[in-house]
Motif scaffolding. Sequence first.
Motif, mmCIF file in Angstrom:
data_model
loop_
_atom_site.group_PDB
_atom_site.id
_atom_site.type_symbol
_atom_site.label_atom_id
_atom_site.label_comp_id
_atom_site.label_asym_id
_atom_site.label_seq_id
_atom_site.Cartn_x
_atom_site.Cartn_y
_atom_site.Cartn_z
ATOM 1 N N ARG A 21 0.848 -1.182 0.000
ATOM 2 C CA ARG A 21 0.000 0.000 0.000
ATOM 3 C C ARG A 21 0.889 1.239 0.000
ATOM 4 N NH1 ARG A 21 -5.355 0.187 1.782
ATOM 5 N NH2 ARG A 21 -6.147 2.315 2.070
ATOM 6 N N THR A 23 1.300 5.614 -0.090
ATOM 7 C CA THR A 23 0.632 6.817 0.424
ATOM 8 C C THR A 23 1.163 8.044 -0.287
ATOM 9 O OG1 THR A 23 0.426 5.783 2.607
ATOM 10 C CG2 THR A 23 0.124 8.171 2.486
ATOM 11 N N ALA A 27 -1.860 12.701 2.080
ATOM 12 C CA ALA A 27 -2.832 11.604 2.165
ATOM 13 C C ALA A 27 -3.865 11.649 1.041
ATOM 14 C CB ALA A 27 -3.519 11.609 3.527
ATOM 15 N N ARG A 29 -5.605 10.533 -2.496
ATOM 16 C CA ARG A 29 -5.859 9.175 -2.972
ATOM 17 C C ARG A 29 -5.301 8.910 -4.365
ATOM 18 N NH1 ARG A 29 -12.200 8.719 -0.955
ATOM 19 N NH2 ARG A 29 -11.736 8.807 1.290
ATOM 20 N N GLY A 246 -4.731 1.815 -1.418
ATOM 21 C CA GLY A 246 -3.505 2.596 -1.503
ATOM 22 C C GLY A 246 -3.492 3.514 -2.708
#
Length: 300
Positions: A21, A23, A27, A29, A246
Amino acid sequence: MDDPRRPENRLAYRAAIDRPRLTLPGAKRVAIWPVVNVEHWLIDNPMPRQILVPPTAASLLPDLPNWAWHEYGMRVGFWRMLEAFATRDIRPTLSINGSVCEAYPRVAGAAHEAGWEFMAHGFHQVPTHRVADEPGMIARTVAAITRFTGAAPRGWLGPGLTETLDTPDHLTAAGIAYVGDFVVDDRPCRVATRHGPLVALPYSVELNDIPLLAIQHHRADEFVERALVNLDRLAMEAASDGPLGGAKVMGFAIHPYITGVPHRIGLLERLLDALAARDDVVFMQGSELLDWYLGTGDDA
């Protein structure tokens, strides 16, 4: 099959559900990677694309109508795109033939002044397979962009995404760090070369005005609708706790002679407004995506 130059040997298979995952900064998407392609079409050669099929389907040189179709984009369409991005404070990546710096310095200069990143796109708009000296062409392209901008390009997109089996080795030997030709994932991944890994960024052949509008002849608004549906799905997956969770990357590609015309430029403006209104996306240039990915520790 044992040839290490083959794409399946350079790019190890990695199932999306097995990848770690990731990032994004803040944060977010989904990272949005807009790519504007500017090219130099030589009137001496068959045109890379055709909007008007020649009479009786006979190939004719010089191909004035199709050359002029593209030339309109460099004289008019590009400036509409420049304004669309500038008024929204978005800096795309510029996929640029090295010879554009010499043949269209007004275009290259305006993009550089606006802070667009230059991604090398061959020297002329000619398929890589038809270039007799591929390493020489790559070196010439890198040198032209470096002279014009003061910095060597870090990225490469083959004309028409064309590569020979040796292209990745030639690119890393010339100092190229990322490439858009391997459209295989929603996240960056690594391509093996003799000089170390080359990072493949998620360019797009479906969110791309050439296949969508000039080849498949969809209605123009299909571009916006497809991009937004695509983004909704990526954002939903990115936020999930499932195996596809993620950060994701969504690239889209446009050309001044296609999207820069009066009956389509409004679609680009509409798309940019819709993207900018979201709080779960971030616009990133190629080098920003490269640096972010290398900092994640993912070794895919």
